[in-house]
Each structure stands twice: as structure tokens, then as C-alpha cells.
Design an enzyme around this catalytic site. Structure first.
Site, mmCIF file in Angstrom:
data_model
loop_
_atom_site.group_PDB
_atom_site.id
_atom_site.type_symbol
_atom_site.label_atom_id
_atom_site.label_comp_id
_atom_site.label_asym_id
_atom_site.label_seq_id
_atom_site.Cartn_x
_atom_site.Cartn_y
_atom_site.Cartn_z
ATOM 1 N N LYS A 188 39.834 -25.274 -52.730
ATOM 2 C CA LYS A 188 38.397 -25.904 -53.063
ATOM 3 C C LYS A 188 38.576 -26.215 -54.714
ATOM 4 O O LYS A 188 37.719 -25.853 -55.336
ATOM 5 C CB LYS A 188 37.448 -24.885 -52.849
ATOM 6 C CG LYS A 188 36.117 -25.262 -52.878
ATOM 7 C CD LYS A 188 35.465 -26.136 -51.755
ATOM 8 C CE LYS A 188 34.060 -26.568 -52.075
ATOM 9 N NZ LYS A 188 33.853 -27.814 -51.013
ATOM 10 N N ASP A 244 41.684 -17.215 -43.363
ATOM 11 C CA ASP A 244 41.364 -16.528 -42.017
ATOM 12 C C ASP A 244 40.234 -17.265 -41.282
ATOM 13 O O ASP A 244 40.462 -17.165 -39.939
ATOM 14 C CB ASP A 244 40.192 -15.374 -42.743
ATOM 15 C CG ASP A 244 39.934 -14.292 -42.025
ATOM 16 O OD1 ASP A 244 40.335 -14.220 -40.876
ATOM 17 O OD2 ASP A 244 39.101 -13.476 -42.448
#
Ligand code: NAD
Length: 355
Positions: A188, A244
Site C-alpha cells: 500500500k 492473511d
């Protein structure tokens, strides 16, 4: 003859049933490919708590660290759900991964043609999907300091060091070299400083792998692209929290939890295990799907021992069993010609290898 030492942790619920089939297949591929396996069984989870009062006895850590790899079933179950947190099977598993220093989690997502209708996405989108998420496992926001909360605020810190990024990036590039030689690094970097460092370091490491095509993607876009066009991916390299989420998303492409293997690897040793849990609802009935665990054996041979031919033999035998219409009960509604038990599925795959 080469000999590999394997720590065998069967665990709870369906763990013993699926590990027995994985051992059956491993023994047959070892005899075909000319290597030997020495197994040492160790206890972990609820069964270890029942015997020793500790879900992760020190002996299990010692046996694992003196082995070449760990083959793991699954742990947990209702019987142990009300124990204090540190005595619960799941706490034992987290402690186990930390003790072994496994920093990279490898989660393949493969869509088998024969089970294409089991996916929640359209066949035209998922046909031929074969990707691998390489997730950093022991850093990032789940471990970063400071963290805490008071009545009105809660805070966690996403932190990565250069060294942590270097070692996970090498892992992803090395795996990509054995596949289609494409790495998509997910971050990000448009918002997070930690992601800017991540991107810079991944680019630096990539210079050691000139054959690899490296791309970068923001995590929000990656979540969308996985559903829009999952075939564009080969290896996805990412940090702990993004991995995850994305690895769970990717696992649904294949449609069945009973099919998917995983590996958690570190500098010392790797742990090879199915992604599913101990499935207490079906334990002891002989209906669990052993394919995820058998595919975990294939990952162990490929990534821990470099036994590529043996790993390929297992993967082809799994595909053949599925293409000939053998299904365990969980997949019986998807073009089954014959519904078989856990142990029959293991024997069918082992027999294909021997032939
Ligand atoms: P689960 O993965 O055990 O089961 C979810 C559903 O999938 C169940 O309906 C189960 O029957 C089915 N399923 C799972 N594996 C299957 C297989 N191989 N073949 C056919 N069907 C299969 O998840 P859960 O029910 O949320 O958890 C059960 C226990 O497992 C809990 O105690 C949980 O903490 C533990 N758990 C352990 C691990 C691990 O050992 N790594 C991972 C996840 C959950």
C-alpha cells in the site's frame, strides 16, 4: 541412499486420519524415487495437553528442530475450548511457529479442472488458476510495537525492517524461479511509509533475479484482481496482514478446504500442513479428504528436499484420482464416479504413484 528425518505431528480430530494417508503416499513415492524416510512422532494440541498438561511439550519442539521437516495434521476441538488461553491447542500452534522461526507462509491456490464447478466463481474465470501467495508470517502489524489500547483509543504499528523484507523477497523470487517466473509484490505504497520501504527493498532484491518479471500492486486492487482475473498471478509476495486476507481469498478460488496445502518455512526448518483445521464434526468417520495433506507432502519434497520428480509424481497422482472421478464425501456432488473413504483415497493416490 538419501534419508530424510521427518517429525510427524498428527494432532487432534481428523489429524491422525489424514496424516496416515500422507505417510502412505510418502512411503510409496520414497520407494519409487530411491530415498528413505525416518519418522519420529511428536504430540501437540489437545492430545498433548491431555497427556502432559501442555499443548506444546518441549520434547515436540526438540524433535522438530532435530528433523529435516515437520509434517503436521491439525489441532483443536471443543473439548479444549474452555481451557485458559495459554493451555489451548491454538496457543500451542502459535508458539510452535515462533519457536521454529518460520517466517514465510506459502499458500498455493490451484483449480483442478475436474472440480471447476466447486469454485464460487465462474469456470471461465478460474479455469487454469495456479498461483502461490508468499506471506511474511512473523513481522508486520501483528507483532509491531507500540501496540495497546485505553478506553478511547486502540493502536498497532506496522513495521518492517530491511532484513525482514530481504529474506521474504528472496523466498518469493526463489519459488517463482521454479514456476512461471512472475512475482507480483502487493503493498500500500501510495499511503504507507512501511510499504514504500517494502517496495524499494523488493526492487533491490529483484536485481539478483534478472529472469523474474516483477510487478507491484496496491492491496485493494489485488483483492479485486484476484476475483476479476486470478490467472494473471503466479507468485504474490506480500506482508503479514495483507497476506492473511489475500491467501484466504485465494483459497476460495479452488472451492474446497480439503484440497489446499501450505508450508511455513524459516532458516532452520519448514512445517508442511493442510490449511484446514481438525474438523471435529467429521473426525473418526473415515470421510475426511486427505488431499490437502498429501499435497503438503508434495510441497515438503519440492521446497525442503528438492525432490522435484517425487513432488511432481504426487501432484500428477492427485490430478489423476480426481480426473478418474474419485471423490471423498465433501466433493461427492462434483462429478463423482465413485465416493471413497479417507483411506481409500490415500491408497488410490499411492497406487498411481507406484504404477
Ligand atoms: P475446520 O477447517 O476444521 O472445518 C471447517 C469445515 O470444513 C467443517 O465442516 C469440516 O468438516 C470441513 N473440513 C475441514 N477439513 C476437511 C477435510 N480435510 N475434508 C472434509 N471436510 C473438511 O475449521 P473449524 O471447524 O473452524 O475448526 C475446528 C477446529 O480446528 C477448531 O478447534 C480450530 O481452532 C481448529 N483449527 C486448527 C487449525 C490448525 O491446526 N492449523 C486451523 C484452523 C482451525
Amino acid at each position: 541412499m538419501k534419508k530424510y528425518k521427518i517429525a510427524l505431528i498428527k494432532g487432534d480430530g481428523i489429524g491422525p486420519e489424514i496424516i496416515d494417508e500422507a505417510v502412505k503416499v510418502l512411503d510409496s513415492v520414497a520407494s519409487c524415487c530411491g530415498f528413505d524416510i525416518a519418522y519420529t512422532e511428536a504430540f501437540m494440541g489437545g492430545c498433548a495437553y491431555d497427556i502432559t498438561g501442555d499443548p506444546l511439550p518441549q520434547e515436540t519442539i526438540n524433535i522438530s528442530l532435530s528433523s529435516d521437516a515437520v509434517l503436521f495434521g491439525a489441532i483443536g476441538g471443543e473439548k479444549w475450548d474452555n481451557l485458559p488461553r495459554e493451555k489451548r491447542p491454538e496457543s500451542g500452534l502459535l508458539r510452535f511457529r515462533k519457536e521454529l522461526g518460520v517466517y514465510a507462509n506459502l499458500r498455493p491456490a490451484v483449480v483442478y479442472d475436474e472440480l471447476i464447478n466447486a469454485s464460487s466463481l465462474k469456470p471461465s474465470i478460474v479455469k487454469g488458476v495456479d498461483l502461490m501467495v508468499v506471506r511474511e508470517l512473523i513481522g508486520g502489524i501483528y507483532f509491531g510495537e507500540p501496540k495497546g489500547r485505553d478506553e478511547n483509543r486502540g493502536w498497532n504499528t506496522m513495521v518492517y525492517t530491511r532484513d525482514e523484507i530481504i529474506r521474504i523477497a528472496h523466498q518469493a523470487f526463489k519459488i517463482a524461479m521454479t514456476r512461471k517466473k512472475k512475482v507480483c509484490s502487493v503493498d500500500k505504497a501510495n499511503v504507507l511509509d512501511v510499504s514504500q520501504l517494502w517496495r524499494e527493498v523488493v526492487i533491490e532484491v529483484s536485481k539478483e533475479y534478472p529472469e523474474i518479471e516483477l510487478t507491484h500492486m496496491y492491496v485493494d486492487n489485488a483483492a479485486m484482481q484476484l476475483i476479476r482475473d486470478p490467472r494473471q498471478f503466479d507468485v504474490i509476495l506480500t506482508g503479514n496482514i495483507f497476506g492473511d486476507i489475500l491467501s484466504d481469498e485465494a483459497s476460495m478460488l479452488s472451492g474446497s478446504i480439503g484440497l489446499l496445502p501450505s508450508a511455513s518455512v524459516g532458516a532452520k526448518i519448514g512445517v508442511y500442513e493442510p490449511i484446514h483445521g481438525s474438523a471435529p464434526d467429521i473426525a473418526g468417520q473415515g470421510i475426511a479428504n486427505p488431499i490437502a495433506t498429501i499435497a503438503s507432502v508434495s510441497m515438503m519434497l519440492r521446497y525442503a528436499f528438492g525432490e522435484i520428480i517425487a513432488a511432481d509424481k504426487i501432484d500428477s497422482a492427485i490430478k489423476r484420482a480426481l480426473s478418474e472421478g474419485y471423490r471423498t464425501k465433501d466433493l461427492a456432488q462434483y462429478d463423482a464416479k465413485e465416493v471413497c473413504s479417507t483411506s481409500e483415497m490415500g491408497s488410490i493416490i499411492a497406487n498411481y504413484i507406484e504404477r
